[in-house]
Design a protein around this motif. Structure first.
Motif, PDB file in Angstrom:
ATOM      1  N   UNK A  54      30.306 -11.762  -1.927  1.00 26.65           N
ATOM      2  CA  UNK A  54      31.088 -10.548  -1.663  1.00 26.65           C
ATOM      3  C   UNK A  54      32.585 -10.817  -1.688  1.00 26.65           C
ATOM      4  N   UNK A  55      32.996 -11.961  -1.178  1.00 25.23           N
ATOM      5  CA  UNK A  55      34.424 -12.298  -1.216  1.00 25.23           C
ATOM      6  C   UNK A  55      34.908 -12.439  -2.650  1.00 25.23           C
ATOM      7  N   UNK A  56      34.061 -12.993  -3.501  1.00 24.63           N
ATOM      8  CA  UNK A  56      34.425 -13.166  -4.907  1.00 24.63           C
ATOM      9  C   UNK A  56      34.390 -11.846  -5.677  1.00 24.63           C
ATOM     10  N   UNK A  57      33.330 -11.063  -5.477  1.00 23.62           N
ATOM     11  CA  UNK A  57      33.112  -9.859  -6.300  1.00 23.62           C
ATOM     12  C   UNK A  57      33.904  -8.641  -5.861  1.00 23.62           C
ATOM     13  N   UNK A  58      34.052  -8.458  -4.545  1.00 21.48           N
ATOM     14  CA  UNK A  58      34.737  -7.255  -4.073  1.00 21.48           C
ATOM     15  C   UNK A  58      35.841  -7.555  -3.063  1.00 21.48           C
ATOM     16  N   UNK A  59      36.290  -8.815  -3.030  1.00 21.15           N
ATOM     17  CA  UNK A  59      37.370  -9.214  -2.135  1.00 21.15           C
ATOM     18  C   UNK A  59      37.111  -8.726  -0.702  1.00 21.15           C
ATOM     19  N   UNK A  60      35.910  -9.018  -0.202  1.00 22.67           N
ATOM     20  CA  UNK A  60      35.460  -8.497   1.088  1.00 22.67           C
ATOM     21  C   UNK A  60      36.079  -9.187   2.292  1.00 22.67           C
ATOM     22  N   UNK A  61      36.618 -10.377   2.123  1.00 22.37           N
ATOM     23  CA  UNK A  61      37.214 -11.124   3.227  1.00 22.37           C
ATOM     24  C   UNK A  61      36.219 -11.337   4.369  1.00 22.37           C
ATOM     25  N   UNK A  62      34.997 -11.710   4.022  1.00 25.58           N
ATOM     26  CA  UNK A  62      33.932 -11.953   4.999  1.00 25.58           C
ATOM     27  C   UNK A  62      34.002 -13.381   5.521  1.00 25.58           C
ATOM     28  N   UNK A  63      33.698 -13.535   6.809  1.00 20.84           N
ATOM     29  CA  UNK A  63      33.557 -14.851   7.400  1.00 20.84           C
ATOM     30  C   UNK A  63      32.291 -15.503   6.856  1.00 20.84           C
ATOM     31  N   UNK A  64      32.179 -16.832   6.959  1.00 19.34           N
ATOM     32  CA  UNK A  64      31.005 -17.523   6.428  1.00 19.34           C
ATOM     33  C   UNK A  64      29.683 -16.940   6.945  1.00 19.34           C
ATOM     34  N   UNK A  65      28.777 -16.672   6.016  1.00 20.39           N
ATOM     35  CA  UNK A  65      27.470 -16.075   6.285  1.00 20.39           C
ATOM     36  C   UNK A  65      26.505 -16.650   5.270  1.00 20.39           C
ATOM     37  N   UNK A  66      25.366 -17.184   5.724  1.00 18.09           N
ATOM     38  CA  UNK A  66      24.458 -17.890   4.837  1.00 18.09           C
ATOM     39  C   UNK A  66      23.026 -17.489   5.135  1.00 18.09           C
ATOM     40  N   UNK A  67      22.220 -17.374   4.078  1.00 20.25           N
ATOM     41  CA  UNK A  67      20.814 -17.005   4.206  1.00 20.25           C
ATOM     42  C   UNK A  67      19.945 -18.160   3.717  1.00 20.25           C
ATOM     43  N   UNK A  68      19.015 -18.568   4.568  1.00 20.06           N
ATOM     44  CA  UNK A  68      18.007 -19.548   4.196  1.00 20.06           C
ATOM     45  C   UNK A  68      16.672 -18.802   4.126  1.00 20.06           C
ATOM     46  N   UNK A  69      16.081 -18.760   2.946  1.00 20.91           N
ATOM     47  CA  UNK A  69      14.791 -18.108   2.763  1.00 20.91           C
ATOM     48  C   UNK A  69      13.686 -19.095   3.058  1.00 20.91           C
ATOM     49  N   UNK A  70      13.122 -19.012   4.253  1.00 25.69           N
ATOM     50  CA  UNK A  70      12.102 -19.971   4.690  1.00 25.69           C
ATOM     51  C   UNK A  70      10.706 -19.445   4.395  1.00 25.69           C
ATOM     52  N   UNK A  71       9.791 -20.369   4.074  1.00 21.53           N
ATOM     53  CA  UNK A  71       8.428 -19.963   3.747  1.00 21.53           C
ATOM     54  C   UNK A  71       7.444 -21.060   4.129  1.00 21.53           C
ATOM     55  N   UNK A  72       6.387 -20.679   4.820  1.00 17.72           N
ATOM     56  CA  UNK A  72       5.269 -21.588   5.052  1.00 17.72           C
ATOM     57  C   UNK A  72       4.201 -21.175   4.043  1.00 17.72           C
ATOM     58  N   UNK A  73       3.938 -21.993   3.031  1.00 18.77           N
ATOM     59  CA  UNK A  73       3.049 -21.592   1.940  1.00 18.77           C
ATOM     60  C   UNK A  73       1.655 -21.145   2.379  1.00 18.77           C
ATOM     61  N   UNK A  74       1.049 -21.838   3.335  1.00 19.40           N
ATOM     62  CA  UNK A  74      -0.305 -21.473   3.767  1.00 19.40           C
ATOM     63  C   UNK A  74      -0.312 -20.088   4.425  1.00 19.40           C
TER      64      UNK A  74
END
Length: 146
Positions: A54-74
């Motif tokens: 978002x900071x790159x595409x729309x100059x959103x000036x967002x603080x660091x935010x990260x998503x980890x997509x976790x999955x237990x396969x079984x």
């Protein structure tokens, strides 16, 4: 469109909302969360930074935010079978890490398994209840280690 449920009436327990705060820098928190969830039985097949995008595409000036997509396969396999494949639209189970202030990170997760039952994507039956309980135990174990 009127929502079929009132979001203000939803208890955080109904959606399996879990959160904690880590006293460390953002990159260190991401690494720590990834390691803890992996140790608890989750893989992390998807990761991205909405704030960077978002900071790159729309100059959103967002603080660091990260998503980890976790999955237990079984568990994911069982959930797909129990929901006739529909639950996959909500995969993976996301754990987010955002910087509240430098050196202080919020880690947050909601149960897609619980949400899927609430909105009718997954059945409200014994098999799904077992899946919800199992994923809840795995997430609880991870959060205890954070």
């Amino acid at each position: 469109m009127t929502l079929p449920i009132d979001p203000a009436q939803i208890d955080p327990d109904d959606i399996g909302a879990t959160q904690t705060t880590l006293e460390m820098d953002h990159e260190e928190a991401i690494e720590h969360v990834r390691e803890v969830f992996t140790d608890a039985g989750f893989g992390v097949p998807v990761e991205f930074s909405p704030s960077e995008l978002l900071n790159e595409k729309v100059d959103a000036d967002r603080d660091p935010y990260y998503v980890l997509g976790a999955c237990n396969p079984a568990v994911a396999d069982r959930a797909l079978a129990a929901s006739d494949g529909k639950l996959g639209a909500l995969f993976p189970c996301n754990v987010v890490v955002w910087e509240e202030e430098p050196g202080r990170q919020r880690v947050y997760h909601v149960s897609i398994m619980r949400i899927a039952r609430l909105v009718g994507v997954a059945p409200d039956d014994e098999e799904m209840a077992d899946i919800v309980a199992e994923t809840g135990d795995l997430v609880d174990a991870a959060f205890e280690e954070l």
